[in-house]
Motif scaffolding. Structure first.
Motif, PDB file in Angstrom:
ATOM      1  N   THR A   4      33.711  35.445  60.086  1.00 44.76           N
ATOM      2  CA  THR A   4      33.539  34.030  59.678  1.00 44.76           C
ATOM      3  C   THR A   4      32.676  33.642  58.100  1.00 44.76           C
ATOM      4  OG1 THR A   4      33.663  33.516  62.095  1.00 44.76           O
ATOM      5  CG2 THR A   4      32.435  31.866  60.525  1.00 44.76           C
ATOM      6  N   LYS A   5      33.245  32.902  57.343  1.00 41.10           N
ATOM      7  CA  LYS A   5      32.513  32.893  56.131  1.00 41.10           C
ATOM      8  C   LYS A   5      31.617  31.368  56.267  1.00 41.10           C
ATOM      9  CE  LYS A   5      35.701  35.192  53.112  1.00 41.10           C
ATOM     10  NZ  LYS A   5      36.376  35.264  51.993  1.00 41.10           N
ATOM     11  N   ASN A   6      32.044  30.439  56.863  1.00 45.94           N
ATOM     12  CA  ASN A   6      31.303  29.140  56.969  1.00 45.94           C
ATOM     13  C   ASN A   6      30.814  28.837  58.311  1.00 45.94           C
ATOM     14  OD1 ASN A   6      31.764  28.572  53.836  1.00 45.94           O
ATOM     15  ND2 ASN A   6      33.895  28.547  54.495  1.00 45.94           N
ATOM     16  N   VAL A   7      29.813  28.578  58.553  1.00 41.40           N
ATOM     17  CA  VAL A   7      29.472  27.881  59.802  1.00 41.40           C
ATOM     18  C   VAL A   7      28.730  26.655  59.779  1.00 41.40           C
ATOM     19  CG1 VAL A   7      27.517  28.785  61.583  1.00 41.40           C
ATOM     20  CG2 VAL A   7      28.843  30.579  60.424  1.00 41.40           C
ATOM     21  N   LEU A   8      29.162  26.188  60.750  1.00 35.40           N
ATOM     22  CA  LEU A   8      28.691  24.591  60.785  1.00 35.40           C
ATOM     23  C   LEU A   8      28.121  24.370  62.174  1.00 35.40           C
ATOM     24  CD1 LEU A   8      28.089  21.649  59.891  1.00 35.40           C
ATOM     25  CD2 LEU A   8      30.564  21.194  60.710  1.00 35.40           C
ATOM     26  N   ILE A   9      26.609  24.163  62.191  1.00 31.26           N
ATOM     27  CA  ILE A   9      25.963  24.238  63.526  1.00 31.26           C
ATOM     28  C   ILE A   9      26.197  23.030  64.258  1.00 31.26           C
ATOM     29  CG2 ILE A   9      23.913  24.345  64.877  1.00 31.26           C
ATOM     30  CD1 ILE A   9      24.781  27.065  63.460  1.00 31.26           C
ATOM     31  N   ASN A  23      22.216  39.929  61.010  1.00 29.07           N
ATOM     32  CA  ASN A  23      23.364  40.797  60.710  1.00 29.07           C
ATOM     33  C   ASN A  23      24.656  40.312  60.886  1.00 29.07           C
ATOM     34  OD1 ASN A  23      21.487  42.997  60.376  1.00 29.07           O
ATOM     35  ND2 ASN A  23      21.133  42.965  62.533  1.00 29.07           N
ATOM     36  N   MET A  24      24.987  38.997  60.410  1.00 24.92           N
ATOM     37  CA  MET A  24      26.310  38.472  60.571  1.00 24.92           C
ATOM     38  C   MET A  24      26.953  38.625  59.043  1.00 24.92           C
ATOM     39  SD  MET A  24      25.937  35.339  63.176  1.00 24.92           S
ATOM     40  CE  MET A  24      27.681  35.073  63.294  1.00 24.92           C
ATOM     41  N   ASN A  25      27.174  39.717  58.617  1.00 25.24           N
ATOM     42  CA  ASN A  25      27.363  40.059  57.299  1.00 25.24           C
ATOM     43  C   ASN A  25      28.447  39.161  56.492  1.00 25.24           C
ATOM     44  OD1 ASN A  25      25.159  41.859  56.897  1.00 25.24           O
ATOM     45  ND2 ASN A  25      26.561  43.455  57.929  1.00 25.24           N
ATOM     46  N   SER A  26      29.364  38.603  57.073  1.00 18.08           N
ATOM     47  CA  SER A  26      30.500  37.856  56.713  1.00 18.08           C
ATOM     48  C   SER A  26      30.126  36.511  56.211  1.00 18.08           C
ATOM     49  CB  SER A  26      31.829  38.027  57.584  1.00 18.08           C
ATOM     50  OG  SER A  26      31.606  37.289  58.832  1.00 18.08           O
ATOM     51  N   VAL A  27      29.029  36.083  56.822  1.00 18.54           N
ATOM     52  CA  VAL A  27      28.799  34.767  56.900  1.00 18.54           C
ATOM     53  C   VAL A  27      28.249  34.492  55.173  1.00 18.54           C
ATOM     54  CG1 VAL A  27      27.266  32.627  57.345  1.00 18.54           C
ATOM     55  CG2 VAL A  27      28.288  34.346  59.173  1.00 18.54           C
ATOM     56  N   GLU A  28      28.902  33.427  54.486  1.00 15.69           N
ATOM     57  CA  GLU A  28      28.607  33.133  53.259  1.00 15.69           C
ATOM     58  C   GLU A  28      27.751  31.543  53.333  1.00 15.69           C
ATOM     59  OE1 GLU A  28      31.737  33.216  50.741  1.00 15.69           O
ATOM     60  OE2 GLU A  28      32.152  35.203  51.060  1.00 15.69           O
ATOM     61  N   ASN A  29      28.011  30.799  54.057  1.00 15.09           N
ATOM     62  CA  ASN A  29      27.441  29.305  54.041  1.00 15.09           C
ATOM     63  C   ASN A  29      27.324  28.850  55.329  1.00 15.09           C
ATOM     64  OD1 ASN A  29      27.971  28.767  51.059  1.00 15.09           O
ATOM     65  ND2 ASN A  29      30.274  29.179  51.786  1.00 15.09           N
ATOM     66  N   VAL A  30      26.078  28.177  55.465  1.00 13.22           N
ATOM     67  CA  VAL A  30      25.588  27.749  56.883  1.00 13.22           C
ATOM     68  C   VAL A  30      25.031  25.994  56.729  1.00 13.22           C
ATOM     69  CG1 VAL A  30      23.910  27.884  58.671  1.00 13.22           C
ATOM     70  CG2 VAL A  30      24.646  29.923  57.586  1.00 13.22           C
ATOM     71  N   VAL A  31      25.495  25.391  57.360  1.00  7.76           N
ATOM     72  CA  VAL A  31      25.131  23.866  57.175  1.00  7.76           C
ATOM     73  C   VAL A  31      24.644  23.630  58.640  1.00  7.76           C
ATOM     74  CG1 VAL A  31      25.896  21.593  57.205  1.00  7.76           C
ATOM     75  CG2 VAL A  31      27.069  23.503  55.889  1.00  7.76           C
ATOM     76  N   ASN A  46      19.191  39.718  57.354  1.00  5.02           N
ATOM     77  CA  ASN A  46      20.193  40.912  56.850  1.00  5.02           C
ATOM     78  C   ASN A  46      21.623  40.336  56.817  1.00  5.02           C
ATOM     79  OD1 ASN A  46      17.994  42.706  56.777  1.00  5.02           O
ATOM     80  ND2 ASN A  46      18.247  42.941  59.203  1.00  5.02           N
ATOM     81  N   ASN A  47      21.994  39.281  56.125  1.00  5.25           N
ATOM     82  CA  ASN A  47      23.039  38.819  55.930  1.00  5.25           C
ATOM     83  C   ASN A  47      23.570  38.884  54.603  1.00  5.25           C
ATOM     84  OD1 ASN A  47      23.174  37.789  58.597  1.00  5.25           O
ATOM     85  ND2 ASN A  47      22.882  35.617  58.174  1.00  5.25           N
ATOM     86  N   GLU A  48      23.955  39.971  54.239  1.00  4.38           N
ATOM     87  CA  GLU A  48      24.478  40.270  52.850  1.00  4.38           C
ATOM     88  C   GLU A  48      25.453  39.482  52.128  1.00  4.38           C
ATOM     89  OE1 GLU A  48      25.943  44.185  53.265  1.00  4.38           O
ATOM     90  OE2 GLU A  48      24.054  45.117  54.079  1.00  4.38           O
ATOM     91  N   GLN A  49      26.098  38.750  52.593  1.00  2.00           N
ATOM     92  CA  GLN A  49      26.918  37.827  51.808  1.00  2.00           C
ATOM     93  C   GLN A  49      26.424  36.327  51.912  1.00  2.00           C
ATOM     94  OE1 GLN A  49      29.657  39.037  50.169  1.00  2.00           O
ATOM     95  NE2 GLN A  49      28.812  41.050  51.015  1.00  2.00           N
ATOM     96  N   LEU A  50      25.556  36.006  52.533  1.00  2.00           N
ATOM     97  CA  LEU A  50      24.801  34.666  52.634  1.00  2.00           C
ATOM     98  C   LEU A  50      24.537  34.358  51.245  1.00  2.00           C
ATOM     99  CD1 LEU A  50      24.321  32.438  54.452  1.00  2.00           C
ATOM    100  CD2 LEU A  50      21.939  33.367  54.843  1.00  2.00           C
ATOM    101  N   LYS A  51      25.163  33.032  50.884  1.00  2.00           N
ATOM    102  CA  LYS A  51      24.752  32.584  49.473  1.00  2.00           C
ATOM    103  C   LYS A  51      24.012  31.030  49.762  1.00  2.00           C
ATOM    104  CE  LYS A  51      29.001  34.286  47.684  1.00  2.00           C
ATOM    105  NZ  LYS A  51      30.450  34.140  47.494  1.00  2.00           N
ATOM    106  N   GLN A  52      24.277  30.307  50.816  1.00  2.00           N
ATOM    107  CA  GLN A  52      23.835  28.970  50.847  1.00  2.00           C
ATOM    108  C   GLN A  52      23.402  28.784  52.239  1.00  2.00           C
ATOM    109  OE1 GLN A  52      26.174  26.018  49.003  1.00  2.00           O
ATOM    110  NE2 GLN A  52      24.910  24.246  49.465  1.00  2.00           N
ATOM    111  N   ILE A  53      22.342  28.214  52.537  1.00  2.00           N
ATOM    112  CA  ILE A  53      21.979  27.468  53.764  1.00  2.00           C
ATOM    113  C   ILE A  53      21.383  26.235  53.542  1.00  2.00           C
ATOM    114  CG2 ILE A  53      20.525  27.317  55.857  1.00  2.00           C
ATOM    115  CD1 ILE A  53      19.867  30.390  55.266  1.00  2.00           C
ATOM    116  N   LYS A  54      22.424  25.118  54.066  1.00  2.32           N
ATOM    117  CA  LYS A  54      21.781  23.594  53.897  1.00  2.32           C
ATOM    118  C   LYS A  54      20.604  23.100  55.035  1.00  2.32           C
ATOM    119  CE  LYS A  54      25.695  21.779  51.422  1.00  2.32           C
ATOM    120  NZ  LYS A  54      26.418  20.538  50.907  1.00  2.32           N
ATOM    121  N   ILE A  55      19.440  23.101  54.484  1.00  3.83           N
ATOM    122  CA  ILE A  55      18.506  22.711  55.556  1.00  3.83           C
ATOM    123  C   ILE A  55      18.087  21.401  55.364  1.00  3.83           C
ATOM    124  CG2 ILE A  55      16.160  23.271  56.305  1.00  3.83           C
ATOM    125  CD1 ILE A  55      16.474  26.044  54.941  1.00  3.83           C
TER     126      ILE A  55
END
Length: 64
Positions: A4-9, A23-31, A46-55
């Motif tokens: 999963t690359k994009n996570v919308l809570i 350790n969810m290494n495939s996640v790139e974006n979290v909203v 430890n999310n190596e691919q994480l690029k952005q978190i919209k807080i």
């Protein structure tokens, strides 16, 4: 949530618990929605691919 690359809570979530997405290494974006008030220690550690978190401004506490 493997690959999963994009996570919308969900709007129903008020807290991101400690190490919730660790350790969810495939996640790139979290909203995060406006309903979130706090983020626990290491929630996104430890999310190596994480690029952005919209807080949102509603978050008043981020545990270190």
């Amino acid at each position: 949530m493997q690959n999963t690359k994009n996570v919308l809570i969900s709007d129903e979530v008020e807290e991101i618990p400690a190490y919730a997405m660790c350790n969810m290494n495939s996640v790139e974006n979290v909203v995060l929605p406006e309903s979130v008030k706090s983020i626990g220690k290491g929630a996104f550690a430890n999310n190596e691919q994480l690029k952005q978190i919209k807080i949102p401004a509603s978050v008043k506490e981020i545990d270190k």
